[in-house]
Structures are given as structure tokens and as C-alpha cells.
Design a protein around this motif. Structure first.
Motif, PDB file in Angstrom:
ATOM      1  N   ILE A  19      57.300  47.997  53.924  1.00 38.31           N
ATOM      2  CA  ILE A  19      56.535  49.191  54.293  1.00 38.31           C
ATOM      3  C   ILE A  19      57.028  49.704  55.643  1.00 38.31           C
ATOM      4  N   GLY A  20      57.282  50.986  55.689  1.00 41.42           N
ATOM      5  CA  GLY A  20      57.739  51.628  56.914  1.00 41.42           C
ATOM      6  C   GLY A  20      57.427  53.110  56.845  1.00 41.42           C
ATOM      7  N   LYS A  21      57.950  53.854  57.812  1.00 44.64           N
ATOM      8  CA  LYS A  21      57.683  55.293  57.858  1.00 44.64           C
ATOM      9  C   LYS A  21      58.835  56.116  57.301  1.00 44.64           C
ATOM     10  N   ASN A  22      60.036  55.550  57.320  1.00 45.87           N
ATOM     11  CA  ASN A  22      61.217  56.332  56.973  1.00 45.87           C
ATOM     12  C   ASN A  22      62.029  55.607  55.901  1.00 45.87           C
ATOM     13  N   THR A  47      53.553  55.891  48.358  1.00 44.64           N
ATOM     14  CA  THR A  47      53.440  56.577  49.646  1.00 44.64           C
ATOM     15  C   THR A  47      51.966  56.587  50.017  1.00 44.64           C
ATOM     16  N   SER A  48      51.670  56.373  51.301  1.00 42.13           N
ATOM     17  CA  SER A  48      50.266  56.349  51.737  1.00 42.13           C
ATOM     18  C   SER A  48      49.615  57.712  51.512  1.00 42.13           C
ATOM     19  N   ASN A  52      52.138  58.971  55.748  1.00 41.91           N
ATOM     20  CA  ASN A  52      52.733  58.373  56.943  1.00 41.91           C
ATOM     21  C   ASN A  52      53.614  57.171  56.646  1.00 41.91           C
ATOM     22  N   TYR A  53      53.310  56.455  55.573  1.00 45.67           N
ATOM     23  CA  TYR A  53      54.034  55.229  55.242  1.00 45.67           C
ATOM     24  C   TYR A  53      54.543  55.279  53.811  1.00 45.67           C
ATOM     25  N   SER A  55      56.461  52.629  50.758  1.00 48.21           N
ATOM     26  CA  SER A  55      56.821  51.252  50.439  1.00 48.21           C
ATOM     27  C   SER A  55      58.028  51.266  49.510  1.00 48.21           C
ATOM     28  N   HIS A  82      57.716  48.078  59.195  1.00 51.10           N
ATOM     29  CA  HIS A  82      56.448  47.741  59.856  1.00 51.10           C
ATOM     30  C   HIS A  82      55.750  46.544  59.244  1.00 51.10           C
TER      31      HIS A  82
END
Length: 85
Positions: A19-22, A47-48, A52-53, A55, A82
Motif C-alpha cells: 500500500i502506498g500513494k503512487n 484504491t482508497s 489517497n492510497y 494497493s 507505506h
């Protein structure tokens, strides 16, 4: 309450949820740590709600619990990652 860990027989196929932002940062981190692209698959996940996040699902064969834990630890050190589930 059960506290026993499940028994995992190695080698086995394991999937990490990264999981991250990009998405580009996640792809770069994985390709840096595992340069042989034929040895794993990396596919987009969810996607959240607010976007914002993201996976991604990294699936590969791990030879031992130590190797699995090392992959997790090394991925978490990479910029843009993250969480690992």
C-alpha cells in the motif's frame, strides 16, 4: 482464544499487499528489489475511498519464512511504500 501460528510449508507462493500513494513508486520499489520480472507478478488492487492510497498485489515464491520477512522488511524501507499486508 487461539494463538498458534498457521503452519506454512516452504517453498510456497506468497502474496504481499503493498500500500502506498503512487503506483509508479511501488512498481519501481519492487523492480529494484526483485530485478528478475519473470520471478513475480505485480497487479493493481484497490484504491482508497478518497483516492489517497493504492494497493498492489506482489506474488512470488518464497523459500523460507526468513526470506518472506526479508522481502517485507526491505519493501517497507523503499520510498513510496507505506504498509505491507
Amino acid at each position: 482464544m487461539m494463538t498458534d501460528k498457521p503452519t506454512i510449508t516452504y517453498p510456497c507462493t506468497w502474496t504481499f499487499r503493498i500500500i502506498g500513494k503512487n503506483p509508479s513508486a511501488i512498481k519501481h520499489a519492487v523492480s529494484t528489489l526483485i530485478p528478475n520480472m519473470d520471478s513475480y507478478s505485480l497487479k493493481p488492487g484497490n484504491t482508497s475511498k478518497k483516492g489517497n492510497y493504492v494497493s498492489w498485489h506482489l506474488t512470488l515464491v518464497v523459500l523460507s519464512e526468513d526470506q518472506k520477512n526479508t522481502y517485507k522488511k526491505d519493501l517497507l524501507k523503499q520510498p513510496g511504500i507505506h504498509f505491507i499486508l
